[in-house]
Design a protein around this motif. Sequence first.
Motif, PDB file in Angstrom:
ATOM      1  N   LYS A 161       0.831  -1.205   0.000  1.00  0.00           N
ATOM      2  CA  LYS A 161       0.000   0.000   0.000  1.00  0.00           C
ATOM      3  C   LYS A 161       0.868   1.259   0.000  1.00  0.00           C
ATOM      4  O   LYS A 161       0.641   2.186  -0.772  1.00  0.00           O
ATOM      5  CB  LYS A 161      -0.920  -0.001   1.217  1.00  0.00           C
ATOM      6  CG  LYS A 161      -1.774   1.236   1.328  1.00  0.00           C
ATOM      7  CD  LYS A 161      -2.607   1.213   2.592  1.00  0.00           C
ATOM      8  CE  LYS A 161      -3.319   2.542   2.734  1.00  0.00           C
ATOM      9  NZ  LYS A 161      -3.839   2.752   4.058  1.00  0.00           N
ATOM     10  N   ASP A 219       2.563   1.779  -3.318  1.00  0.00           N
ATOM     11  CA  ASP A 219       1.632   2.363  -4.287  1.00  0.00           C
ATOM     12  C   ASP A 219       1.481   3.868  -4.082  1.00  0.00           C
ATOM     13  O   ASP A 219       1.174   4.600  -5.014  1.00  0.00           O
ATOM     14  CB  ASP A 219       0.260   1.688  -4.196  1.00  0.00           C
ATOM     15  CG  ASP A 219       0.265   0.264  -4.725  1.00  0.00           C
ATOM     16  OD1 ASP A 219       1.231  -0.113  -5.432  1.00  0.00           O
ATOM     17  OD2 ASP A 219      -0.699  -0.464  -4.430  1.00  0.00           O
ATOM     18  N   GLU A 220       1.689   4.327  -2.846  1.00  0.00           N
ATOM     19  CA  GLU A 220       1.629   5.759  -2.534  1.00  0.00           C
ATOM     20  C   GLU A 220       2.980   6.446  -2.769  1.00  0.00           C
ATOM     21  O   GLU A 220       3.161   7.594  -2.396  1.00  0.00           O
ATOM     22  CB  GLU A 220       1.172   5.945  -1.094  1.00  0.00           C
ATOM     23  CG  GLU A 220      -0.248   5.487  -0.868  1.00  0.00           C
ATOM     24  CD  GLU A 220      -0.679   5.555   0.579  1.00  0.00           C
ATOM     25  OE1 GLU A 220       0.065   6.124   1.413  1.00  0.00           O
ATOM     26  OE2 GLU A 220      -1.760   5.038   0.888  1.00  0.00           O
ATOM     27  N   SER A 222      -1.007  13.557   0.456  1.00  0.00           N
ATOM     28  CA  SER A 222      -1.687  12.353  -0.009  1.00  0.00           C
ATOM     29  C   SER A 222      -3.146  12.417   0.372  1.00  0.00           C
ATOM     30  O   SER A 222      -3.505  12.965   1.403  1.00  0.00           O
ATOM     31  CB  SER A 222      -1.035  11.121   0.644  1.00  0.00           C
ATOM     32  OG  SER A 222      -1.774   9.978   0.333  1.00  0.00           O
ATOM     33  N   ALA A 257      -4.793   9.643   0.962  1.00  0.00           N
ATOM     34  CA  ALA A 257      -5.000   8.499   1.850  1.00  0.00           C
ATOM     35  C   ALA A 257      -4.437   8.815   3.223  1.00  0.00           C
ATOM     36  O   ALA A 257      -3.408   9.462   3.359  1.00  0.00           O
ATOM     37  CB  ALA A 257      -4.299   7.267   1.290  1.00  0.00           C
TER      38      ALA A 257
END
Length: 72
Positions: free
Chosen positions: A33, A36-37, A64, A66
């Motif tokens: 995860k 991916d960021e 970000s 997220a």
Amino acid sequence: MSELRERHWAVISERGCEAVGLDYQQAARLMRKLKDERLGGLCVVSDTAARHLAPAEPVTREKSSAKISPAR
């Protein structure tokens, strides 16, 4: 193999300690995860090793969309 199921793994990054108290599968998922960021310096280590690092700073919305919970 049973050691990988124990909840004593952590994920670290260039920001510091991202999370502790994970089993290895959880740590691997979190690493994917964060990759991916586009966060760098990712590594799965033991909780013992991770205690030598500062907790990662929370991600701001400007950086970000997220949210990632800080370690501990």
